[in-house]
Each structure stands twice: as structure tokens, then as C-alpha cells.
Design a protein around this motif. Structure first.
Motif, PDB file in Angstrom:
ATOM      1  N   HIS A  83    -100.924 -27.536   9.429  1.00 23.14           N
ATOM      2  CA  HIS A  83    -100.636 -28.509  10.488  1.00 23.14           C
ATOM      3  C   HIS A  83    -100.988 -29.902   9.973  1.00 23.14           C
ATOM      4  O   HIS A  83    -101.973 -30.078   9.278  1.00 23.14           O
ATOM      5  CB  HIS A  83    -101.467 -28.180  11.738  1.00 23.14           C
ATOM      6  N   SER A  84    -100.159 -30.880  10.333  1.00 22.81           N
ATOM      7  CA  SER A  84    -100.466 -32.253   9.919  1.00 22.81           C
ATOM      8  C   SER A  84    -101.575 -32.821  10.796  1.00 22.81           C
ATOM      9  O   SER A  84    -101.989 -32.206  11.775  1.00 22.81           O
ATOM     10  CB  SER A  84     -99.224 -33.134  10.036  1.00 22.81           C
ATOM     11  N   ALA A  85    -102.002 -34.022  10.467  1.00 23.58           N
ATOM     12  CA  ALA A  85    -103.056 -34.674  11.253  1.00 23.58           C
ATOM     13  C   ALA A  85    -102.527 -35.226  12.583  1.00 23.58           C
ATOM     14  O   ALA A  85    -103.296 -35.701  13.413  1.00 23.58           O
ATOM     15  CB  ALA A  85    -103.691 -35.794  10.431  1.00 23.58           C
ATOM     16  N   ALA A  86    -101.198 -35.164  12.787  1.00 25.14           N
ATOM     17  CA  ALA A  86    -100.636 -35.565  14.089  1.00 25.14           C
ATOM     18  C   ALA A  86    -100.751 -34.371  15.028  1.00 25.14           C
ATOM     19  O   ALA A  86    -100.130 -33.339  14.793  1.00 25.14           O
ATOM     20  CB  ALA A  86     -99.179 -35.992  13.935  1.00 25.14           C
ATOM     21  N   SER A  87    -101.534 -34.514  16.074  1.00 26.32           N
ATOM     22  CA  SER A  87    -101.854 -33.347  16.890  1.00 26.32           C
ATOM     23  C   SER A  87    -100.680 -32.902  17.754  1.00 26.32           C
ATOM     24  O   SER A  87    -100.515 -31.732  18.027  1.00 26.32           O
ATOM     25  CB  SER A  87    -103.074 -33.647  17.765  1.00 26.32           C
ATOM     26  N   ASP A  88     -99.861 -33.831  18.185  1.00 30.69           N
ATOM     27  CA  ASP A  88     -98.722 -33.467  19.030  1.00 30.69           C
ATOM     28  C   ASP A  88     -97.531 -34.391  18.756  1.00 30.69           C
ATOM     29  O   ASP A  88     -97.597 -35.268  17.908  1.00 30.69           O
ATOM     30  CB  ASP A  88     -99.126 -33.520  20.509  1.00 30.69           C
ATOM     31  N   ARG A 100     -98.085 -37.636   7.685  1.00 31.56           N
ATOM     32  CA  ARG A 100     -98.004 -37.534   6.225  1.00 31.56           C
ATOM     33  C   ARG A 100     -99.218 -36.855   5.612  1.00 31.56           C
ATOM     34  O   ARG A 100     -99.252 -36.619   4.418  1.00 31.56           O
ATOM     35  CB  ARG A 100     -97.876 -38.933   5.600  1.00 31.56           C
ATOM     36  N   GLN A 101    -100.258 -36.593   6.437  1.00 31.05           N
ATOM     37  CA  GLN A 101    -101.447 -35.942   5.880  1.00 31.05           C
ATOM     38  C   GLN A 101    -101.742 -34.650   6.631  1.00 31.05           C
ATOM     39  O   GLN A 101    -101.377 -34.491   7.789  1.00 31.05           O
ATOM     40  CB  GLN A 101    -102.681 -36.857   5.943  1.00 31.05           C
ATOM     41  N   LEU A 102    -102.447 -33.756   5.947  1.00 27.09           N
ATOM     42  CA  LEU A 102    -102.850 -32.499   6.578  1.00 27.09           C
ATOM     43  C   LEU A 102    -104.045 -32.744   7.471  1.00 27.09           C
ATOM     44  O   LEU A 102    -104.854 -33.644   7.209  1.00 27.09           O
ATOM     45  CB  LEU A 102    -103.223 -31.492   5.495  1.00 27.09           C
ATOM     46  N   ASP A 103    -104.180 -31.945   8.516  1.00 28.15           N
ATOM     47  CA  ASP A 103    -105.417 -32.031   9.303  1.00 28.15           C
ATOM     48  C   ASP A 103    -106.547 -31.367   8.509  1.00 28.15           C
ATOM     49  O   ASP A 103    -106.298 -30.714   7.479  1.00 28.15           O
ATOM     50  CB  ASP A 103    -105.237 -31.448  10.708  1.00 28.15           C
ATOM     51  N   ALA A 104    -107.766 -31.544   8.966  1.00 27.41           N
ATOM     52  CA  ALA A 104    -108.926 -31.124   8.174  1.00 27.41           C
ATOM     53  C   ALA A 104    -108.901 -29.623   7.881  1.00 27.41           C
ATOM     54  O   ALA A 104    -109.145 -29.192   6.743  1.00 27.41           O
ATOM     55  CB  ALA A 104    -110.210 -31.514   8.903  1.00 27.41           C
ATOM     56  N   ALA A 129     -91.144 -28.188   6.926  1.00 25.87           N
ATOM     57  CA  ALA A 129     -91.790 -28.848   8.063  1.00 25.87           C
ATOM     58  C   ALA A 129     -90.772 -29.063   9.169  1.00 25.87           C
ATOM     59  O   ALA A 129     -89.571 -29.175   8.905  1.00 25.87           O
ATOM     60  CB  ALA A 129     -92.391 -30.183   7.633  1.00 25.87           C
ATOM     61  N   ASP A 130     -91.249 -29.144  10.400  1.00 23.74           N
ATOM     62  CA  ASP A 130     -90.339 -29.336  11.533  1.00 23.74           C
ATOM     63  C   ASP A 130     -89.624 -30.688  11.477  1.00 23.74           C
ATOM     64  O   ASP A 130     -88.462 -30.804  11.814  1.00 23.74           O
ATOM     65  CB  ASP A 130     -91.080 -29.179  12.869  1.00 23.74           C
ATOM     66  N   GLY A 131     -90.348 -31.737  11.018  1.00 21.16           N
ATOM     67  CA  GLY A 131     -89.739 -33.069  10.983  1.00 21.16           C
ATOM     68  C   GLY A 131     -89.279 -33.471  12.367  1.00 21.16           C
ATOM     69  O   GLY A 131     -89.964 -33.203  13.363  1.00 21.16           O
ATOM     70  N   LEU A 132     -88.083 -34.071  12.450  1.00 24.57           N
ATOM     71  CA  LEU A 132     -87.604 -34.565  13.733  1.00 24.57           C
ATOM     72  C   LEU A 132     -86.646 -33.599  14.427  1.00 24.57           C
ATOM     73  O   LEU A 132     -86.109 -33.919  15.481  1.00 24.57           O
ATOM     74  CB  LEU A 132     -86.941 -35.932  13.560  1.00 24.57           C
ATOM     75  N   SER A 133     -86.411 -32.439  13.813  1.00 25.73           N
ATOM     76  CA  SER A 133     -85.549 -31.468  14.480  1.00 25.73           C
ATOM     77  C   SER A 133     -85.959 -30.055  14.107  1.00 25.73           C
ATOM     78  O   SER A 133     -85.622 -29.556  13.033  1.00 25.73           O
ATOM     79  CB  SER A 133     -84.074 -31.709  14.119  1.00 25.73           C
ATOM     80  N   ALA A 134     -86.692 -29.426  15.008  1.00 22.90           N
ATOM     81  CA  ALA A 134     -87.078 -28.026  14.789  1.00 22.90           C
ATOM     82  C   ALA A 134     -85.828 -27.154  14.739  1.00 22.90           C
ATOM     83  O   ALA A 134     -85.768 -26.169  14.013  1.00 22.90           O
ATOM     84  CB  ALA A 134     -88.010 -27.570  15.912  1.00 22.90           C
ATOM     85  N   LEU A 135     -84.814 -27.566  15.499  1.00 24.91           N
ATOM     86  CA  LEU A 135     -83.548 -26.835  15.543  1.00 24.91           C
ATOM     87  C   LEU A 135     -82.942 -26.717  14.148  1.00 24.91           C
ATOM     88  O   LEU A 135     -82.458 -25.651  13.738  1.00 24.91           O
ATOM     89  CB  LEU A 135     -82.601 -27.581  16.482  1.00 24.91           C
ATOM     90  N   GLY A 168     -94.945 -32.291  10.550  1.00 25.25           N
ATOM     91  CA  GLY A 168     -95.029 -32.852   9.207  1.00 25.25           C
ATOM     92  C   GLY A 168     -93.936 -33.863   8.902  1.00 25.25           C
ATOM     93  O   GLY A 168     -92.811 -33.743   9.376  1.00 25.25           O
ATOM     94  N   ARG A 169     -94.282 -34.884   8.126  1.00 24.44           N
ATOM     95  CA  ARG A 169     -93.307 -35.831   7.591  1.00 24.44           C
ATOM     96  C   ARG A 169     -93.128 -35.594   6.090  1.00 24.44           C
ATOM     97  O   ARG A 169     -93.892 -34.850   5.479  1.00 24.44           O
ATOM     98  CB  ARG A 169     -93.759 -37.265   7.845  1.00 24.44           C
ATOM     99  N   VAL A 170     -92.150 -36.311   5.519  1.00 28.74           N
ATOM    100  CA  VAL A 170     -91.753 -36.076   4.130  1.00 28.74           C
ATOM    101  C   VAL A 170     -92.945 -36.107   3.174  1.00 28.74           C
ATOM    102  O   VAL A 170     -93.133 -35.209   2.355  1.00 28.74           O
ATOM    103  CB  VAL A 170     -90.703 -37.123   3.688  1.00 28.74           C
ATOM    104  N   ALA A 171     -93.794 -37.134   3.295  1.00 28.19           N
ATOM    105  CA  ALA A 171     -94.837 -37.352   2.297  1.00 28.19           C
ATOM    106  C   ALA A 171     -95.956 -36.322   2.357  1.00 28.19           C
ATOM    107  O   ALA A 171     -96.822 -36.302   1.475  1.00 28.19           O
ATOM    108  CB  ALA A 171     -95.411 -38.758   2.439  1.00 28.19           C
TER     109      ALA A 171
END
Lengths: 276, 462
Positions: A83-88, A100-104, A129-135, A168-171
Motif C-alpha cells: 500500500h502506498s503512503a496515501a491512505s485513501d 509515490r512512496q510505500l507506507d511504513a 498499481a490501481d493508479g487512476l483507474s482500477a477498472l 500507487g503512482r508511477v514513481a
């Protein structure tokens, strides 16, 4: 029901149709929509609203992670769920740095994995990664992954476990690639949904992935979907990139893909009817 | 203590430097929050705006927000500043500059004369004190007229860029969207394709195709393939028919470097374009796109707020006497402009700042599907920019760009503004549309052909 005497029985439609509707066969663009006065007719207006609603839903839909994980394991590939550091989604959309970063916990999980496999040398770190479209990921990631697995197998390139990342994002592939000490990274993720393409998958390739790599160091293959780039052509181009990157020890803008683009851009082209 | 202080109701607000005053005075937007430079509270924002209002306008001539030594855009701005043109407002504070702009003496002639005396930082500063109606009212006083094969930017006129993009650059697919646009009266600003690739031979094919279509149907407009300036330079060297030289630009040297350009390269592109002498009425031939957030996205913002960075891009643009400049306001996404409200405000700021600086500003009124925005927001910005006198907008089939995956304005949207506000296409293009019986316009009355115009019937009937 009584008819008003002055109104003929068959009233002509207030919509003016365009006599060039045949051109719609040539493009998926919204052409020859007709007009009400000079405005968009009701039908075209509602079709647009529907497409926008579908694209919005694609952005906010969450990835069916367990199903995808099961399918990946069925390919015989080891899997790391991260999971990335973005929680939602809210935080994902407003804070690209967090995506762009992993959570702890994920960073720790990956460190742990790397420590247990210190003798492993991976040619390719593979990230989904899901990015902007899980679909997009749900529809296209598995078939592309399968082809990559096959082709890399026959080339003798070693693959890392599949890192499946939420929010997740690209980086984030730099972070993962670096921790797994992979020579190269490939990330598949949902692109920003278009009105006519809510399920477009993107692929980014980086040679020597390190935290802090810039976009100029990546190569992108985009528009992977039913009406876009096919799975075989996607993987064909990726293999071209890998070979060239291997030879030149770099990726990104300096790696021109002159050789493969004409093949892509001229395949199935129609003649321009406006010119003799 | 250095810096600036403001006391409001007994509370003392401190801003450590001019850059912080500018950032905190900016109306709320997600990009400044992402950069960690936005005001923390609404009251802090107003305290910064009050501080800014008290500053003499000439502060910006003495304090560079991005150091002169480090940034060629700063050097361009300060080295080309016209002190004589600045004289009429040189004694004013930022707050009184707003008052001055709203008064009668600020008219089309005086604002035109003032443009070279203003710096991007001055216009960005005053815009932060303005409401939407101020941004509209002042901008509509200004006209920036440019020419290549037609005349753009005249009062009472609105042009459109016809944008017939296709995901694989298929010639027939492009032609279909292009014809649809022409038959809806679009395309006077430029017929401009965003190519799916930057492959040089594919770019050449598109340039040849657009030029052949323009010549065959004698359309009084210009064409452009929006590729990197180095690719266009290469095409020019190889004899390709290049009308407009395109480049995305930003307001700092480092952000421009992330686009792979600098002032010298832009100059080289400009001169190469001029050498072809293809303009018939004028030689404005550069086409620039900009947008708030690009400097931050390249980590090249020097801690400066995104709207000030954006205004600095217009100083880069005006150096090369462009035909067209537009902000692609909502394209960058919600990290920088979160929702319809932020996009609308940014679009109006960009238009206002560019016009004050003498730049022929249009706008790509647009949004992505991950922003909190919809067609109602775009209609609002469209209507406001129409009243503000925007030079041109985009014309995309059904507002849906199938190559770039975002929503812009449609051919129909342009006709809506024409009808609502009586805005006509560029005169030369309007004449062509009338001659070909595509569109006749008298004030707010528009007559579109019901049948297929004779000019295009053969192409469709064979």
C-alpha cells in the motif's frame, strides 16, 4: 386526445441532423452530433453525461485486490501486497507525493523480503498499481502480465515477485525496484480515465530504478485497452525497450523508439478523404 | 525584524519575505497547499492580501522573487522592463493599482501603452486582490490583436482552435473531426493537432496533410502540429510546411529546462519560423501553452506560488510576439487545481494577467475526470471568459478529446458564445464561412447550412 388544428400530425424534430454522419465510422470522436438551435441535442448531451459518470466511477472505484491477487498466484508468480503512503482516494488525488512512496508497513515488508532473498538478482521488478483507474487494471493487467511472464521467460530474464500496490503512482516502482535491487522496473497502472476510455492501462519502464528518478528517465507505453494498443504489441514494444536499455544502460528520453513507432502509427490507417 | 507584519484585531501576522506574502495572499488552491506555501487560515490569507495591497508596485522591480543570478526568466523580466511605460502607475501601491485599473483612465489605449511597463509579478500581485468581476471587467478593456493568415483578437470576435486529435494519428480519423469542426464554423485560431507520437516522420506526414487540406479548400487559417520545438526545428530544416512553431513553456528557467527548452532555443525556433515567411497578413507565428502548476510539478517553483509562476511564463511568451497563447487550465489535475471553483478562478486570473502583459491570450477551458469538476463548471468559465474578451478557445468534437483523455470545449460551445454575446469568427475566416455557405452570422443571429456545403460535397460523396 384532441389535436390542435394548426399543428400537422407529424411534427418535424427540432433537432437538425448532420448529413456527414457516415464519418462516424472513421473515428470514435464525438462528431456529427447534430444540433438543437446551435446547441447540443438532448441525446448527445445525455450520452456525454453517462460517459462522464462512468469515468468518475472508474476514478473512485477501488481495486478488487483479493481477486487479482488470486489470479496472479494462479500464474505461479509470488506476490507482495503493498500500500502506498496515501491512505485513501482523497489523499491520493491531492497528494501525489504520498502515492509515490510505500507506507511504513509495506516498506518494512519489502525490506524483510529483500533480506530473506539477498542472493536473488532480479532483471525486472514488476509492479501493478490501481493508479487512476482500477477498472483498467482489472481488465488488462493480467493478460499483459501473462505475456510479459512468457516472453521474459524465453529471454531468460528473471522476474521479481509481483508487487501489487493500492493507491500507487508511477514513481512507486522506483521505491520498490530499489528495495528489491532490480536492474529494471515495469509498472502497470490505470491511466486517467477518458470519457471514451475509462479503462486505459499505462505501462512505465525504468532502467536502474532509484528513489528520485525523474519522468525523463522513464519510457511510457500508454492507451493499452480494447480499442487502443493490443497486448501483444504492448509487450513487443516493452521487449524492444528492455533490449535497447540493456545495451545502452539507460532509459527515458534518450532512448528514442524511432523503430517501433511507424509500425504502430501506420497500422490500419485509412486514407484521408479530404485529399485526392 | 525583517519581512512584513500586519496586525488585525490585535493579532499580529508575520510574513518572512515577499514570496511568502504572495503565496499566502493567493486565493486557495490545492497546488499551493501541496507545496506547503498556502495560507493556513482564511484570516491569514486576508492579512497577506492587506500586506500586499500596501506595498508599492515598484517593490517588484527591486526584489526579485526568484534570484536574477539563478534564473534567466527573471533576467528577461527585469532587463526588458520599460520604465517609461511604467511611469503612469509607478507611484501606486498594489492596492491602488487595482483601483486605478477599475477606473475610466485605464482604457484600451492606456492599458496597451502600459503593458511593457508591467512585470508578471506586478500583475500576479494585483490579481490576488481581485474578485472574479474585477478580473473580467479589466481584461475586457484590453485587446491584443495578432496576425498570420487572419486577424485574431479584435473586439467583438472570438476564435477557436480546431483540435482534431486521434489516438493513433489516423489521417481519415483526423480528417473526420477536422471537417466536423469546419462545418460548425471552428478553426480560425489554428487547426492544431496534438500528435500521438513525436516520431519525426509521423510529424512530417501530419504537417503535410494539414497544409494540403488548407490549400485545397483555401481556408484562411494556419495549421500546427503541437510537438516539441526541436522536432519542429528538424521539420523546418527538412522543408516541411510549418506555419506555427509550438512549445509548452513555464515561468522559471528550471521548469523550462524540464520541458527541454530555454530562451535561446525558443529564439532559434522563432527565427526558423520567420525564415519561412508563410504569414500573409502578419508574422506572429509562435504558439505557446502554459498552465498553473507546471513549475511545481517539475519541482522548479523556488517556493513561489503557482499563479505567480504562471504569470512569469507570459513574460517568456511575449518576448517572441506569439500569435496564440493559452493556459490549459484544468488539464494538470486536482493536485494543483482541485475543483471547478479553483479551475474557474485560475482561468480568469491567467487570462487577466496575460492580457495586462500584452499577450494574445486564449484558454483551453478544460478538466479531467479525476478533478471535482463538470460541464456546468466549464460553462461558467466559458461564459465568463467570453465576456472577458478571451481571444480564442478550443474546439474539440463533443468536448471529448479521445487522444489526451480530458474534456475541453466543443464546437457547439463556441457557437453558444457567438449566439449569446454576438461574437464573430476572425473576419477573414468569417468571410470564408459565409462564401462557402457554412455559417452566416449577423450579430447574435447565426445561420448554419442545413445541407452539405458544395465545397465538401465531392469529398464525402465519392
Amino acid at each position: 386526445m384532441a389535436q390542435h388544428p394548426e399543428i400537422p400530425l407529424s411534427v418535424s424534430s427540432p433537432v437538425t441532423k448532420n448529413p456527414w454522419q457516415a464519418l462516424r465510422q472513421l473515428t470514435s470522436a464525438r462528431i456529427a452530433l447534430g444540433r438543437a438551435g446551435t446547441s447540443l441535442p438532448t441525446q448527445a448531451q445525455l450520452e456525454f453525461q453517462l460517459a462522464h459518470a462512468a469515468a468518475r466511477d472508474a476514478v473512485h472505484q477501488s481495486l478488487a485486490i483479493e481477486l487479482l491477487a488470486k489470479q496472479i498466484r494462479a500464474l505461479g508468480l509470488p506476490l507482495l501486497q503493498l500500500h502506498s503512503a496515501a491512505s485513501d482516494r482523497q489523499s491520493y488525488l491531492q497528494r501525489p507525493d504520498l502515492g509515490r512512496q510505500l507506507d511504513a508497513a509495506s516498506a518494512q515488508q519489502l525490506e524483510h523480503y529483500a533480506q530473506q532473498h539477498t542472493n536473488q538478482n532480479y532483471d525486472l521488478a514488476l509492479v501493478i498499481a490501481d493508479g487512476l483507474s482500477a477498472l483498467a487494471v482489472e481488465r488488462h493487467a493480467l493478460p499483459v502480465l501473462k505475456l510479459i511472464q512468457e516472453r521474459c521467460g524465453s529471454e531468460g530474464w528473471s522476474l521479481s515477485p509481483i508487487a501489487l500496490v493500492e493507491q500507487g503512482r508511477v514513481a512507486i516502482a522506483d521505491d520498490i525496484g530499489q528495495r528489491l535491487k532490480a536492474r529494471m522496473s515495469v509498472i502497470l497502472l490505470g491511466e486517467r480515465p477518458g470519457l471514451s476510455s475509462p479503462d486505459s492501462l499505462g505501462l512505465y519502464f525504468t532502467y536502474n530504478p532509484q528513489i528520485g528518478c525523474t519522468d525523463a528517465q522513464r519510457n511510457c507505453i500508454s492507451n493499452i485497452r480494447q480499442d487502443g494498443l493490443s497486448y501483444p504489441l504492448t509487450v513487443h514494444r516493452l521487449l524492444g525497450l528492455i533490449r535497447e536499455a540493456d545495451r545502452r544502460q539507460c532509459s527515458g528520453v534518450t532512448l528514442k523508439d524511432d523503430t517501433q513507432l511507424p509500425q504502430l502509427s501506420t497500422s490500419g490507417h485509412h486514407k484521408n478523404f479530404l485529399l485526392p | 525584524m525583517s519581512g512584513y507584519t500586519q496586525t488585525l484585531a490585535g493579532q499580529r501576522w508575520h510574513f518572512k519575505d515577499l514570496k511568502e506574502v504572495m503565496a499566502k495572499a493567493s486565493p486557495l488552491r490545492s497546488g499551493d497547499q501541496l507545496a506547503g506555501i498556502a495560507a493556513q487560515t482564511d484570516v491569514e490569507r486576508v492579512a497577506a492580501q492587506m500586506t500586499l495591497a500596501e506595498l508599492p508596485l515598484n517593490t517588484f522591480l527591486h526584489q526579485a522573487l526568484i534570484p536574477y543570478e539563478q534564473d534567466e526568466v527573471t533576467r528577461l523580466i527585469l532587463d526588458t522592463h520599460n520604465a517609461a511605460a511604467f511611469a503612469p502607475v509607478s507611484h501606486l501601491t498594489v492596492g491602488d493599482f487595482r483601483n486605478w485599473l477599475l477606473c475610466e483612465q485605464a482604457d484600451e489605449a492606456s492599458l496597451k501603452a502600459l503593458a511593457s511597463g508591467l512585470t508578471p509579478e506586478m500583475v500576479a500581485a494585483v490579481s490576488k486582490l481581485m474578485r472574479v468581476q474585477d478580473l473580467v471587467l479589466v481584461a475586457q478593456k484590453i485587446r491584443v490583436v495578432t496576425q498570420f493568415r487572419n486577424t485574431l483578437g479584435l473586439r467583438g470576435h472570438l476564435a477557436t482552435r480546431l483540435q482534431p486529435n486521434h489516438p493513433t494519428d489516423d489521417p481519415a480519423g483526423i480528417a473526420a473531426s477536422l471537417l466536423d469542426g469546419l462545418l460548425y464554423g471552428n478553426g480560425d485560431a489554428v487547426i492544431g493537432i496534438n500528435p500521438a507520437t513525436d516520431n519525426p516522420s509521423a510529424i512530417r506526414d501530419l504537417l503535410d496533410m494539414l497544409d494540403a487540406i488548407r490549400q485545397r479548400y483555401q481556408i484562411p487559417t494556419q495549421s500546427c502540429v503541437l510537438t516539441h520545438i526541436t522536432t519542429t526545428l528538424q521539420a523546418i530544416e527538412q522543408g516541411a510546411p510549418v506555419d506555427l512553431v509550438f512549445q509548452s513553456i513555464a515561468g522559471t528557467e528550471a521548469a523550462n529546462a524540464s520541458f527541454g527548452v530555454n530562451l535561446a532555443l525558443l529564439q532559434e525556433g522563432y527565427e526558423a519560423g520567420l525564415s519561412l515567411k508563410r504569414g500573409t497578413l502578419g508574422q506572429n507565428l509562435m504558439y505557446f501553452e502554459t498552465g498553473q502548476g507546471s513549475a511545481l510539478s517539475a519541482n522548479a517553483h523556488h517556493g513561489l506560488d503557482q499563479q505567480s509562476c504562471e504569470a512569469r511564463a507570459y513574460a517568456v511568451a511575449r518576448q517572441f510576439k506569439p500569435l496564440l497563447v493559452n493556459s490549459v487550465v484544468g488539464f494538470i489535475g486536482p493536485e494543483y487545481l482541485y475543483n471547478g471553483k479553483q479551475i474557474i478562478r485560475a482561468g480568469l486570473e491567467d487570462h487577466f494577467c496575460a492580457k495586462l502583459l500584452g499577450v494574445p491570450m486564449g484558454c483551453d477551458i478544460c478538466y479531467t475526470n479525476h478533478a471535482e469538476a463538470d460541464q456546468d463548471d466549464m460553462d461558467t468559465l466559458l461564459t465568463l471568459l467570453g465576456t472577458a474578451g478571451v481571444n480564442f478557445i478550443m474546439g474539440v468534437p463533443g468536448a471529448d478529446d479521445i487522444m489526451l483523455n480530458y474534456q475541453s470545449t466543443s464546437f457547439h460551445d463556441a457557437l453558444y458564445l457567438r449566439q449569446l454575446l454576438g461574437l464573430a469568427p476572425a473576419p477573414e475566416f468569417a468571410d470564408w464561412l459565409a462564401q462557402q455557405e457554412i455559417l452566416q452570422q449577423q450579430g447574435q443571429r447565426l445561420t448554419l447550412s442545413q445541407s452539405l456545403p458544395k465545397l465538401f460535397a465531392p469529398a464525402l460523396n465519392h
